[in-house]
Write a protein that holds these residues in place. Structure first.
Motif, PDB file in Angstrom:
ATOM      1  N   ARG A  30       0.821  -1.217   0.000  1.00 22.34           N
ATOM      2  CA  ARG A  30       0.000   0.000   0.000  1.00 22.34           C
ATOM      3  C   ARG A  30       0.848   1.257   0.000  1.00 22.34           C
ATOM      4  N   ARG A  31       0.263   2.298  -0.577  1.00 25.55           N
ATOM      5  CA  ARG A  31       0.923   3.597  -0.652  1.00 25.55           C
ATOM      6  C   ARG A  31       1.314   4.092   0.744  1.00 25.55           C
ATOM      7  N   GLY A  32       2.548   4.588   0.831  1.00 24.72           N
ATOM      8  CA  GLY A  32       2.951   5.266   2.059  1.00 24.72           C
ATOM      9  C   GLY A  32       3.377   4.370   3.213  1.00 24.72           C
ATOM     10  N   LYS A  33       3.437   3.083   2.981  1.00 28.33           N
ATOM     11  CA  LYS A  33       3.847   2.207   4.079  1.00 28.33           C
ATOM     12  C   LYS A  33       5.272   1.701   3.917  1.00 28.33           C
ATOM     13  N   VAL A  34       5.865   1.265   5.020  1.00 30.51           N
ATOM     14  CA  VAL A  34       7.197   0.655   4.978  1.00 30.51           C
ATOM     15  C   VAL A  34       7.046  -0.841   5.242  1.00 30.51           C
ATOM     16  N   MET A 183      12.728   6.440   7.855  1.00 29.54           N
ATOM     17  CA  MET A 183      11.588   6.839   8.677  1.00 29.54           C
ATOM     18  C   MET A 183      11.130   8.261   8.342  1.00 29.54           C
ATOM     19  N   ASP A 184      12.100   9.105   8.015  1.00 29.39           N
ATOM     20  CA  ASP A 184      11.794  10.473   7.622  1.00 29.39           C
ATOM     21  C   ASP A 184      11.014  10.488   6.285  1.00 29.39           C
ATOM     22  N   LEU A 185      11.433   9.659   5.351  1.00 32.59           N
ATOM     23  CA  LEU A 185      10.710   9.560   4.066  1.00 32.59           C
ATOM     24  C   LEU A 185       9.286   9.070   4.304  1.00 32.59           C
ATOM     25  N   ASN A 186       9.153   8.136   5.231  1.00 30.94           N
ATOM     26  CA  ASN A 186       7.836   7.594   5.526  1.00 30.94           C
ATOM     27  C   ASN A 186       6.912   8.663   6.116  1.00 30.94           C
ATOM     28  N   ARG A 187       7.475   9.513   6.966  1.00 30.41           N
ATOM     29  CA  ARG A 187       6.649  10.562   7.574  1.00 30.41           C
ATOM     30  C   ARG A 187       6.303  11.660   6.594  1.00 30.41           C
ATOM     31  N   ILE A 193       7.797   1.930   0.651  1.00 33.89           N
ATOM     32  CA  ILE A 193       9.175   1.480   0.838  1.00 33.89           C
ATOM     33  C   ILE A 193       9.188  -0.016   1.141  1.00 33.89           C
ATOM     34  N   VAL A 194       9.973  -0.742   0.370  1.00 33.39           N
ATOM     35  CA  VAL A 194      10.093  -2.191   0.585  1.00 33.39           C
ATOM     36  C   VAL A 194      11.566  -2.492   0.849  1.00 33.39           C
ATOM     37  N   MET A 195      11.840  -2.921   2.062  1.00 34.71           N
ATOM     38  CA  MET A 195      13.218  -3.138   2.455  1.00 34.71           C
ATOM     39  C   MET A 195      13.455  -4.617   2.769  1.00 34.71           C
ATOM     40  N   VAL A 196      14.367  -5.190   2.011  1.00 34.45           N
ATOM     41  CA  VAL A 196      14.781  -6.563   2.300  1.00 34.45           C
ATOM     42  C   VAL A 196      15.906  -6.509   3.315  1.00 34.45           C
ATOM     43  N   THR A 197      15.776  -7.298   4.347  1.00 32.08           N
ATOM     44  CA  THR A 197      16.846  -7.328   5.337  1.00 32.08           C
ATOM     45  C   THR A 197      16.857  -8.686   6.017  1.00 32.08           C
ATOM     46  N   ASN A 199      18.297  -8.732   8.842  1.00 30.63           N
ATOM     47  CA  ASN A 199      18.407  -8.242  10.205  1.00 30.63           C
ATOM     48  C   ASN A 199      17.009  -8.008  10.779  1.00 30.63           C
ATOM     49  N   ILE A 200      16.583  -8.930  11.613  1.00 32.05           N
ATOM     50  CA  ILE A 200      15.217  -8.855  12.131  1.00 32.05           C
ATOM     51  C   ILE A 200      15.011  -7.633  13.021  1.00 32.05           C
ATOM     52  N   PHE A 201      16.077  -7.189  13.673  1.00 33.34           N
ATOM     53  CA  PHE A 201      15.944  -6.015  14.551  1.00 33.34           C
ATOM     54  C   PHE A 201      15.672  -4.777  13.713  1.00 33.34           C
ATOM     55  N   GLN A 202      16.337  -4.723  12.545  1.00 35.32           N
ATOM     56  CA  GLN A 202      16.117  -3.602  11.649  1.00 35.32           C
ATOM     57  C   GLN A 202      14.680  -3.606  11.132  1.00 35.32           C
ATOM     58  N   ALA A 203      14.201  -4.776  10.748  1.00 33.60           N
ATOM     59  CA  ALA A 203      12.823  -4.871  10.267  1.00 33.60           C
ATOM     60  C   ALA A 203      11.875  -4.373  11.356  1.00 33.60           C
ATOM     61  N   ARG A 204      12.157  -4.757  12.574  1.00 32.34           N
ATOM     62  CA  ARG A 204      11.291  -4.362  13.681  1.00 32.34           C
ATOM     63  C   ARG A 204      11.329  -2.854  13.914  1.00 32.34           C
ATOM     64  N   ARG A 205      12.516  -2.260  13.701  1.00 27.48           N
ATOM     65  CA  ARG A 205      12.639  -0.809  13.915  1.00 27.48           C
ATOM     66  C   ARG A 205      11.942  -0.006  12.835  1.00 27.48           C
ATOM     67  N   VAL A 206      12.055  -0.419  11.579  1.00 27.53           N
ATOM     68  CA  VAL A 206      11.594   0.491  10.519  1.00 27.53           C
ATOM     69  C   VAL A 206      10.310   0.066   9.805  1.00 27.53           C
ATOM     70  N   ALA A 207       9.978  -1.210   9.823  1.00 29.89           N
ATOM     71  CA  ALA A 207       8.844  -1.649   8.996  1.00 29.89           C
ATOM     72  C   ALA A 207       7.534  -1.632   9.774  1.00 29.89           C
ATOM     73  N   GLN A 208       6.474  -1.298   9.086  1.00 27.12           N
ATOM     74  CA  GLN A 208       5.141  -1.384   9.697  1.00 27.12           C
ATOM     75  C   GLN A 208       4.550  -2.775   9.493  1.00 27.12           C
ATOM     76  N   ASP A 209       4.862  -3.341   8.336  1.00 28.32           N
ATOM     77  CA  ASP A 209       4.421  -4.701   8.037  1.00 28.32           C
ATOM     78  C   ASP A 209       5.637  -5.539   7.667  1.00 28.32           C
ATOM     79  N   VAL A 210       5.600  -6.800   8.022  1.00 29.75           N
ATOM     80  CA  VAL A 210       6.710  -7.686   7.700  1.00 29.75           C
ATOM     81  C   VAL A 210       6.199  -8.901   6.938  1.00 29.75           C
ATOM     82  N   ILE A 211       6.995  -9.294   5.949  1.00 33.61           N
ATOM     83  CA  ILE A 211       6.693 -10.493   5.163  1.00 33.61           C
ATOM     84  C   ILE A 211       7.846 -11.460   5.402  1.00 33.61           C
ATOM     85  N   PHE A 212       7.527 -12.647   5.848  1.00 36.97           N
ATOM     86  CA  PHE A 212       8.580 -13.631   6.109  1.00 36.97           C
ATOM     87  C   PHE A 212       8.594 -14.664   4.990  1.00 36.97           C
ATOM     88  N   LEU A 213       9.700 -14.675   4.245  1.00 40.17           N
ATOM     89  CA  LEU A 213       9.868 -15.610   3.133  1.00 40.17           C
ATOM     90  C   LEU A 213      10.740 -16.774   3.570  1.00 40.17           C
TER      91      LEU A 213
END
Ligand SMILES: Nc1ncnc2c1ncn2[C@@H]1O[C@H](COP(=O)(O)OP(=O)(O)O)[C@@H](O)[C@H]1O
Ligand SMILES: [Mg+2]
Length: 246
Positions: A30-34, A183-187, A193-197, A199-213
């Motif tokens: 969705r638009r505007g989400k991380v 986070m600034d871009l998100n605000r 924004i779709v970020m592959v990582t 690093n689970i801690f990073q996903a937890r810090r920046v993402a609103q939704d997480v997809i586990f592959l």
């Protein structure tokens, strides 16, 4: 009626190399989400981003960008491509100045000289490189280069920013700077924004939704906190607990 807030959607997307490495029934962004895409090494995260960015052709399935099927014909010279950008783990910069690197996409999109100057200045400030405008890209440290790569990627405010492990090689202060920028871009923009990582801690810090592959398939997805605090699938639990090797 297509949902205007869905920027990206894939359906029955499959990629086969020697074997099938990706198989996603349906996934929407969705638009505007991380979004954070997490999963062990080899689970298909990079392949997914490369398919969306049209660097790779799907074996089967459809990719819709703003409701338009972009997976047809293997054509890459389509307008949608100018509205998305992919940042790699290893920064790719042109052999020219920092300023020219950031201005590149803006020039290609025919922004005015004044607009380019203003945006480059703002971005240099945001990535903490105000005094680096004239520096040759080849003289930058890894962290500085990645900050420039990210500034260049977002300069024209793409609708979709894809990132493949953008901080995997960086030290903590550079990681923090890049996460703050995301986070600034998100605000302040409606960029998706779709970020592959991995690093689970990073996903937890920046993402609103997480997809586990895992092995090319979505095991679980949803709101980040819920995924971390009450994962439904034992494989997700193992991964977020750090018990799955990657
Ligand atoms: N160009 C390619 N040719 C053959 N196999 C590939 C290619 N690219 C990726 N793969 C395989 O596809 C699987 C998924 O890879 P990748 O998407 O890079 O995973 P991840 O980014 O999650 O680590 C891996 O088994 C990898 O070896
Ligand atoms: Mg990868």
């Amino acid at each position: 009626m297509p949902d205007k807030d869905i920027i990206l959607e894939v359906k029955n997307l499959s990629k086969v190399f020697d074997k099938e490495v990706l198989n996603i029934k349906k996934l929407s962004f969705r638009r505007g989400k991380v979004y954070g895409i997490i999963g062990p090494s080899g689970s298909g995260k990079s392949t997914f981003l490369r398919l969306v960015n049209l660097l790779e052709l799907p074996t089967k399935g459809k990719i819709y960008f703003k409701g338009e099927d972009i997976s047809m014909n293997g054509r890459t010279d389509i307008p949608a491509r100018r509205e998305m950008t992919l940042v790699f783990q290893k920064p790719l910069l042109f052999r020219t100045s920092v300023e020219e690197n950031i201005a590149y996409g803006l020039k290609a999109r025919r922004f005015t000289k004044e607009e380019i100057k203003a945006r480059v200045e703002t971005l240099l400030e945001k990535v903490g490189l105000r005094d680096f405008a004239g520096r040759h890209a080849g003289t930058l440290s890894g962290g500085e280069a990645q900050r420039v790569a990210l500034a260049r990627a977002v300069a024209f405010e793409p609708a979709l920013l894809l990132m493949d492990e953008p901080t995997a090689n960086l030290d903590p202060s550079n990681v923090e700077l890049i996460e703050r920028l995301i986070m600034d871009l998100n605000r302040n923009t409606d960029m998706t924004i779709v970020m592959v990582t991995h690093n689970i801690f990073q996903a937890r810090r920046v993402a609103q939704d997480v997809i586990f592959l895992h092995e090319g398939r979505i095991v679980e997805m949803g709101a980040t906190e819920k995924m971390f605090t009450s994962p439904q699938d034992p494989r997700t639990r193992a991964f977020v607990d750090g018990r799955m090797i990657f």
